[in-house]
Motif scaffolding. Structure first.
Motif, PDB file in Angstrom:
ATOM      1  N   ASN A 194       0.828  -1.201   0.000  1.00 32.90           N
ATOM      2  CA  ASN A 194       0.000   0.000   0.000  1.00 32.90           C
ATOM      3  C   ASN A 194       0.863   1.252   0.000  1.00 32.90           C
ATOM      4  OD1 ASN A 194      -2.502  -1.219  -0.079  1.00 32.90           O
ATOM      5  ND2 ASN A 194      -2.753  -1.265   2.151  1.00 32.90           N
ATOM      6  N   GLY A 195       0.273   2.375  -0.377  1.00 27.54           N
ATOM      7  CA  GLY A 195       0.966   3.649  -0.321  1.00 27.54           C
ATOM      8  C   GLY A 195       1.920   3.884  -1.466  1.00 27.54           C
ATOM      9  N   VAL A 196       1.718   3.158  -2.576  1.00 29.68           N
ATOM     10  CA  VAL A 196       2.583   3.344  -3.741  1.00 29.68           C
ATOM     11  C   VAL A 196       1.722   3.494  -4.988  1.00 29.68           C
ATOM     12  CG1 VAL A 196       4.478   2.023  -2.752  1.00 29.68           C
ATOM     13  CG2 VAL A 196       2.782   0.856  -4.168  1.00 29.68           C
ATOM     14  N   SER A 197       2.283   4.105  -6.005  1.00 21.15           N
ATOM     15  CA  SER A 197       1.608   4.187  -7.292  1.00 21.15           C
ATOM     16  C   SER A 197       1.784   2.870  -8.027  1.00 21.15           C
ATOM     17  CB  SER A 197       2.199   5.326  -8.126  1.00 21.15           C
ATOM     18  OG  SER A 197       3.550   5.007  -8.474  1.00 21.15           O
ATOM     19  N   LEU A 198       1.071   2.700  -9.128  1.00 16.63           N
ATOM     20  CA  LEU A 198       1.255   1.488  -9.930  1.00 16.63           C
ATOM     21  C   LEU A 198       2.699   1.379 -10.416  1.00 16.63           C
ATOM     22  CD1 LEU A 198      -1.999   1.337 -12.088  1.00 16.63           C
ATOM     23  CD2 LEU A 198      -1.296  -0.262 -10.306  1.00 16.63           C
ATOM     24  N   LYS A 199       3.278   2.502 -10.762  1.00 16.74           N
ATOM     25  CA  LYS A 199       4.659   2.501 -11.243  1.00 16.74           C
ATOM     26  C   LYS A 199       5.616   1.972 -10.180  1.00 16.74           C
ATOM     27  CE  LYS A 199       8.227   5.659 -12.991  1.00 16.74           C
ATOM     28  NZ  LYS A 199       8.531   7.069 -13.353  1.00 16.74           N
ATOM     29  N   GLU A 200       5.296   2.251  -8.907  1.00 16.42           N
ATOM     30  CA  GLU A 200       6.184   1.855  -7.810  1.00 16.42           C
ATOM     31  C   GLU A 200       5.873   0.471  -7.245  1.00 16.42           C
ATOM     32  OE1 GLU A 200       6.739   6.317  -5.864  1.00 16.42           O
ATOM     33  OE2 GLU A 200       4.916   5.150  -5.472  1.00 16.42           O
ATOM     34  N   ALA A 201       4.701  -0.089  -7.596  1.00 21.55           N
ATOM     35  CA  ALA A 201       4.274  -1.359  -7.015  1.00 21.55           C
ATOM     36  C   ALA A 201       5.259  -2.481  -7.349  1.00 21.55           C
ATOM     37  CB  ALA A 201       2.884  -1.722  -7.524  1.00 21.55           C
ATOM     38  N   PRO A 202       5.740  -3.232  -6.361  1.00 21.53           N
ATOM     39  CA  PRO A 202       6.729  -4.281  -6.617  1.00 21.53           C
ATOM     40  C   PRO A 202       6.126  -5.568  -7.160  1.00 21.53           C
ATOM     41  CG  PRO A 202       6.240  -4.186  -4.286  1.00 21.53           C
ATOM     42  CD  PRO A 202       5.488  -3.052  -4.919  1.00 21.53           C
ATOM     43  N   ALA A 203       4.858  -5.842  -6.824  1.00 17.32           N
ATOM     44  CA  ALA A 203       4.199  -7.086  -7.260  1.00 17.32           C
ATOM     45  C   ALA A 203       2.692  -6.926  -7.048  1.00 17.32           C
ATOM     46  CB  ALA A 203       4.732  -8.277  -6.459  1.00 17.32           C
ATOM     47  N   PHE A 204       1.927  -7.873  -7.609  1.00 14.50           N
ATOM     48  CA  PHE A 204       0.469  -7.792  -7.542  1.00 14.50           C
ATOM     49  C   PHE A 204      -0.127  -9.139  -7.159  1.00 14.50           C
ATOM     50  CE2 PHE A 204       1.922  -4.585 -10.493  1.00 14.50           C
ATOM     51  CZ  PHE A 204       1.161  -3.464 -10.159  1.00 14.50           C
ATOM     52  N   GLU A 205      -1.258  -9.069  -6.447  1.00 14.33           N
ATOM     53  CA  GLU A 205      -2.006 -10.268  -6.099  1.00 14.33           C
ATOM     54  C   GLU A 205      -3.282 -10.331  -6.937  1.00 14.33           C
ATOM     55  OE1 GLU A 205      -2.849 -10.158  -1.953  1.00 14.33           O
ATOM     56  OE2 GLU A 205      -0.743 -10.312  -1.337  1.00 14.33           O
ATOM     57  N   LYS A 206      -3.602 -11.507  -7.431  1.00 17.77           N
ATOM     58  CA  LYS A 206      -4.808 -11.696  -8.240  1.00 17.77           C
ATOM     59  C   LYS A 206      -6.033 -11.708  -7.348  1.00 17.77           C
ATOM     60  CE  LYS A 206      -5.775 -15.832  -9.729  1.00 17.77           C
ATOM     61  NZ  LYS A 206      -5.745 -17.113 -10.449  1.00 17.77           N
ATOM     62  N   ALA A 207      -7.045 -10.899  -7.706  1.00 18.89           N
ATOM     63  CA  ALA A 207      -8.293 -10.867  -6.931  1.00 18.89           C
ATOM     64  C   ALA A 207      -9.463 -10.724  -7.901  1.00 18.89           C
ATOM     65  CB  ALA A 207      -8.286  -9.709  -5.947  1.00 18.89           C
ATOM     66  N   PRO A 208     -10.498 -11.544  -7.770  1.00 20.50           N
ATOM     67  CA  PRO A 208     -11.683 -11.407  -8.627  1.00 20.50           C
ATOM     68  C   PRO A 208     -12.409 -10.115  -8.307  1.00 20.50           C
ATOM     69  CG  PRO A 208     -12.100 -12.973  -6.869  1.00 20.50           C
ATOM     70  CD  PRO A 208     -10.645 -12.620  -6.774  1.00 20.50           C
ATOM     71  N   GLY A 209     -12.977  -9.472  -9.342  1.00 22.48           N
ATOM     72  CA  GLY A 209     -13.662  -8.209  -9.113  1.00 22.48           C
ATOM     73  C   GLY A 209     -14.612  -7.851 -10.246  1.00 22.48           C
ATOM     74  N   GLY A 210     -14.916  -6.557 -10.326  1.00 26.67           N
ATOM     75  CA  GLY A 210     -15.940  -6.047 -11.224  1.00 26.67           C
ATOM     76  C   GLY A 210     -17.130  -5.652 -10.381  1.00 26.67           C
ATOM     77  N   ALA A 211     -17.517  -4.376 -10.420  1.00 24.83           N
ATOM     78  CA  ALA A 211     -18.496  -3.856  -9.459  1.00 24.83           C
ATOM     79  C   ALA A 211     -19.793  -4.664  -9.379  1.00 24.83           C
ATOM     80  CB  ALA A 211     -18.790  -2.386  -9.764  1.00 24.83           C
ATOM     81  N   PRO A 212     -20.492  -4.945 -10.495  1.00 28.57           N
ATOM     82  CA  PRO A 212     -21.745  -5.705 -10.364  1.00 28.57           C
ATOM     83  C   PRO A 212     -21.512  -7.138  -9.864  1.00 28.57           C
ATOM     84  CG  PRO A 212     -21.678  -4.516 -12.446  1.00 28.57           C
ATOM     85  CD  PRO A 212     -20.296  -4.478 -11.872  1.00 28.57           C
ATOM     86  N   ALA A 213     -20.367  -7.715 -10.212  1.00 34.46           N
ATOM     87  CA  ALA A 213     -20.040  -9.054  -9.706  1.00 34.46           C
ATOM     88  C   ALA A 213     -19.796  -8.998  -8.201  1.00 34.46           C
ATOM     89  CB  ALA A 213     -18.816  -9.606 -10.427  1.00 34.46           C
ATOM     90  N   ASN A 214     -19.135  -7.933  -7.739  1.00 30.96           N
ATOM     91  CA  ASN A 214     -18.949  -7.757  -6.298  1.00 30.96           C
ATOM     92  C   ASN A 214     -20.292  -7.682  -5.581  1.00 30.96           C
ATOM     93  OD1 ASN A 214     -16.218  -7.526  -6.905  1.00 30.96           O
ATOM     94  ND2 ASN A 214     -16.201  -5.287  -6.750  1.00 30.96           N
ATOM     95  N   VAL A 215     -21.215  -6.912  -6.165  1.00 27.61           N
ATOM     96  CA  VAL A 215     -22.544  -6.785  -5.565  1.00 27.61           C
ATOM     97  C   VAL A 215     -23.240  -8.144  -5.535  1.00 27.61           C
ATOM     98  CG1 VAL A 215     -24.827  -5.724  -5.790  1.00 27.61           C
ATOM     99  CG2 VAL A 215     -22.767  -4.352  -6.204  1.00 27.61           C
ATOM    100  N   ALA A 216     -23.088  -8.909  -6.623  1.00 26.15           N
ATOM    101  CA  ALA A 216     -23.726 -10.235  -6.690  1.00 26.15           C
ATOM    102  C   ALA A 216     -23.228 -11.135  -5.570  1.00 26.15           C
ATOM    103  CB  ALA A 216     -23.458 -10.878  -8.050  1.00 26.15           C
ATOM    104  N   VAL A 217     -21.924 -11.189  -5.385  1.00 20.70           N
ATOM    105  CA  VAL A 217     -21.369 -12.039  -4.324  1.00 20.70           C
ATOM    106  C   VAL A 217     -21.793 -11.521  -2.950  1.00 20.70           C
ATOM    107  CG1 VAL A 217     -19.235 -12.783  -3.192  1.00 20.70           C
ATOM    108  CG2 VAL A 217     -19.424 -12.855  -5.686  1.00 20.70           C
ATOM    109  N   ALA A 218     -21.756 -10.212  -2.785  1.00 26.26           N
ATOM    110  CA  ALA A 218     -22.139  -9.642  -1.497  1.00 26.26           C
ATOM    111  C   ALA A 218     -23.592  -9.957  -1.164  1.00 26.26           C
ATOM    112  CB  ALA A 218     -21.912  -8.132  -1.503  1.00 26.26           C
ATOM    113  N   LEU A 219     -24.485  -9.836  -2.144  1.00 26.54           N
ATOM    114  CA  LEU A 219     -25.896 -10.159  -1.914  1.00 26.54           C
ATOM    115  C   LEU A 219     -26.065 -11.638  -1.566  1.00 26.54           C
ATOM    116  CD1 LEU A 219     -27.621  -8.075  -4.729  1.00 26.54           C
ATOM    117  CD2 LEU A 219     -27.908  -7.751  -2.266  1.00 26.54           C
TER     118      LEU A 219
END
Length: 329
Positions: free
Chosen positions: A23-48
């Motif tokens: 946290n606290g870095v820009s994309l340019k500074e990010a050292p690595a990334f974690e895969k996470a499922p997303g997409g706003a309506p899909a998030n709402v679907a899972v939350a519901l």
């Protein structure tokens, strides 16, 4: 657990968020990334679904490893994927996300095109809209054809079958070729919706002004949603019905990642107003205590979603929400 005599249909993008491991870095500074499922309506679907409502997802992903992964995630969260389509004409959309030092999310999307934009009218099956319930959608399937026309078809079918219509513009300027078009289409969607959720930036964008109160008045006067919910981050939310504006305080938590918090809020709001869906559809004013209750629970779901990285992995269950509320009376 609510009674399952009504269902929710969520239409829109389903994608992979690659979230910075730091946290606290820009994309340019990010050292690595974690895969996470997303997409706003899909998030709402899972939350519901986690909040006890039978939920269906309508959208399109690529016929690839990421698309299969996303389908499996929805299914593992008891979201019905019967109307989720897969295509070999485009890859599953990807988003790279980082939380900057200023607390803002830095986004880059790989969507040229993304499979979600290829959802077409033939993919929208009227059978999906049998029964009754709520139809929730966002604006990101309105950025390109054929998904825009597919969204309008789904919206028409939801209206035809008497669904409560819920809309979250989920403004992402980088995904629109023209922001005037974005504003026009968001206004169009709001005018056809019963429940509209916006954050402060989105409200002022839609209203073309820099004053939140004037933006609220603009949306209420021109778009006329039955309920307008304005999220205020840590400050909570405003629930607006006609001349009433009810401020519901937020919860103070130590946020790890705000991705998906607004989607959790939407699900918390809709699930908490489950018994009032028909009244909202008919434009009736709800009792103040019902709105206060719904706003508090919506704020709780949003707050809990910020305690973990990613969106879908962080969305709370009904039991977690109940425990949180008991601990934060």
């Amino acid at each position: 657990m609510v009674s399952l005599d009504k269902k929710a249909i969520c239409l829109g993008e389903l994608l992979i968020d690659f979230v910075s491991t730091v946290n606290g870095v820009s994309l340019k500074e990010a050292p690595a990334f974690e895969k996470a499922p997303g997409g706003a309506p899909a998030n709402v679907a899972v939350a519901l679904s986690r909040l006890g409502i039978e939920t269906f997802f309508v959208g399109k992903v690529g016929q690839d490893a990421f698309g299969e992964f996303l389908r499996d995630v929805l299914q593992s969260n008891q979201v019905n994927t019967r109307f989720l389509k897969m295509t070999d004409r485009a890859k599953t959309t990807l988003a790279f996300v980082s939380l900057t030092r200023e607390g803002e999310r830095d986004f880059v999307f790989y969507r040229e095109p993304g499979a979600d934009t290829l959802l077409d009218q033939q993919d929208i099956e009227e059978e999906c809209f049998q029964g009754k319930g709520v139809f929730h959608f966002g604006s990101l399937t309105m950025t390109h054809e054929p998904a825009y026309s597919a969204t309008l078809k789904a919206l028409s079918l939801a209206k035809k079958h008497g669904y409560l219509i819920s809309f979250d513009p989920n403004l992402r300027p980088a995904l629109w070729k023209n922001l005037d078009t974005a504003r026009d289409r968001m206004r169009q969607a709001m005018s056809r919706s019963d429940v509209v959720k916006v954050n402060e930036e989105e409200a002022m964008f839609v209203a073309s002004c820099k004053d939140l109160q004037k933006a609220i008045e603009f949306i209420q006067f021109h778009c006329k949603p039955s309920l307008l919910a304005v999220t205020l981050g840590k400050e909570g939310c405003l629930l607006c019905q006609n001349e009433r504006q009810i401020r519901v305080p937020g919860f103070q938590v130590t946020s790890v990642d705000t991705t998906g918090a607004g989607d959790g809020f939407v699900a918390g709001l809709l699930s908490s107003l489950y018994m009032f869906w028909e009244e909202l559809k008919q434009g009736h004013a709800l009792p103040e205590e019902a709105l206060l209750h719904a706003g508090k629970r919506a704020n709780a779901v949003g707050a809990l979603t910020t305690l973990k990285k990613g969106a879908i992995p962080a969305l709370p269950t009904q039991d977690e929400v109940e425990t949180f509320l008991e601990e934060n009376v």
